[in-house]
Design an enzyme around this catalytic site. Structure first.
Site: not given
Ligand code: AMP
Length: 320
Positions: A58, A61, A63-64, A88, A175-176, A213-214
């Protein structure tokens, strides 16, 4: 069937706020499933053949959204999971303060063409409480992030495995930005024969280089300035890639030492598959990765680099 034409009758109790698909109303809101039954019903509406999943915690942004759009390009259906996985998070980590922005998340999912959002609570995912049987990340889960976050990768892989089963996805996009997570998911899928294609998406950055990043919402304006040293260090390292591993490490370290308010946990140049430090003579693909605490926030970032002649930053490495 694309989201533009998806029938909006979702699982019982989840259809009230969905709009009819028409030019006047714009994009269709995804079906929201909160329980296993709702997910089963909504998932049955999607053709079985081709479902991509984007798993998130959740606070979505750009990135997601980029992951979702990438999935959308080549898949008939995209499912997004929104789940803050307690398994986690360590006892002193930020689970309780993690941003929860469900309405805004749904807007992003709608704009990006998501068919189905699965947003369960922990008791839906873990009906018997903490699972006794878990996926083990093995030795790759003990280094880098795993050293500061014991058990984190076991908890992450366990929920990723469950969500792959529950959503019955054929592809999953990651995401990388979370390079070690991506590597471990690739390993789990290969080692345990999951019938899922794992796709990596390059890190999405703010205009000034900060990886999205969140957790960036925790940063004060001055923290944010400090946080920029991470991406600048990675860039400096990547710019030195033709000169070899020592030059990369030296250049990246030189940026970070100028910013004492970034409390560095690790700055490493490692092999992308073994996560072991690459030797000084190494030429080939490597991962330059950093973790640091800035204010109250732990941040991670990385850049894939080709070390040696013709070297430099790469967006992401192909699966081997
Ligand atoms: P999260 O919600 O932070 O667990 O991220 C969910 C997915 O989004 C994961 O595969 C992350 O690697 C990807 N993700 C988060 N931030 C970015 C970003 N800035 N660029 C690319 N992928 C992202």
């Amino acid at each position: 069937m694309t989201s533009d034409t998806t029938e909006t009758t979702g699982p019982t109790g989840t259809t009230g706020d969905q709009q009819a698909p028409s030019a006047a109303t714009g994009p269709v809101r995804p079906v929201v499933a909160r329980t296993r039954d709702e997910l089963r019903t909504a998932r049955a509406e999607l053709d079985d053949g081709d479902v991509a999943v984007v798993m998130t915690m959740g606070a979505l942004h750009e990135g997601h959204a980029t992951l979702i759009r990438r999935a959308r390009e080549t898949h008939a259906h995209v499912v997004v999971t929104i789940f803050l996985n307690p398994l986690q998070f360590g006892p002193r980590e930020d689970l309780s303060r993690y941003p929860r922005t469900f309405d805004a998340d749904l807007e992003i999912c709608t704009a990006a063409g998501v068919d189905l959002v699965f947003a369960p609570t922990p008791d839906v995912i873990y009906p018997d409480g903490d699972p006794g049987v878990r996926v083990s990340a093995g030795p790759l889960g003990d280094v880098l992030e795993g050293q500061s976050r014991p058990g984190h990768f076991d908890g992450m892989l366990t929920v990723v495995a469950k969500l792959m089963h529950l959503t019955r996805c054929t592809s999953a996009y990651f995401g990388q930005k979370d390079a070690q997570q991506l590597l471990l998911i690739r390993r789990m899928v290969r080692d345990l024969d999951f019938p899922v294609r794992v796709v990596s998406v390059p890190t999405v950055r703010e205009a000034d280089g900060l990886a999205m990043s969140s957790r960036n919402t925790y940063l004060t304006p001055s923290d944010r300035e400090v946080a920029l040293s991470l991406s600048r260090a990675l860039q400096a390292g990547a710019d030195a890639a033709v000169e070899g591993a020592s030059a990369i490490r030296r250049a990246a370290r030189a940026v970070l030492v100028r910013e004492p308010l970034a409390l560095v946990d690790y700055l490493v140049l490692v092999h992308p598959e073994t996560l072991e430090d690459v030797p000084e003579w190494y030429h080939g693909e490597a991962l330059l990765a950093v973790a640091a605490r800035v204010g109250t926030t732990r941040l991670i970032d990385n850049v894939p680099v080709l070390v040696g002649p013709g070297g430099g930053a790469r967006e992401t490495f192909a699966d081997h």
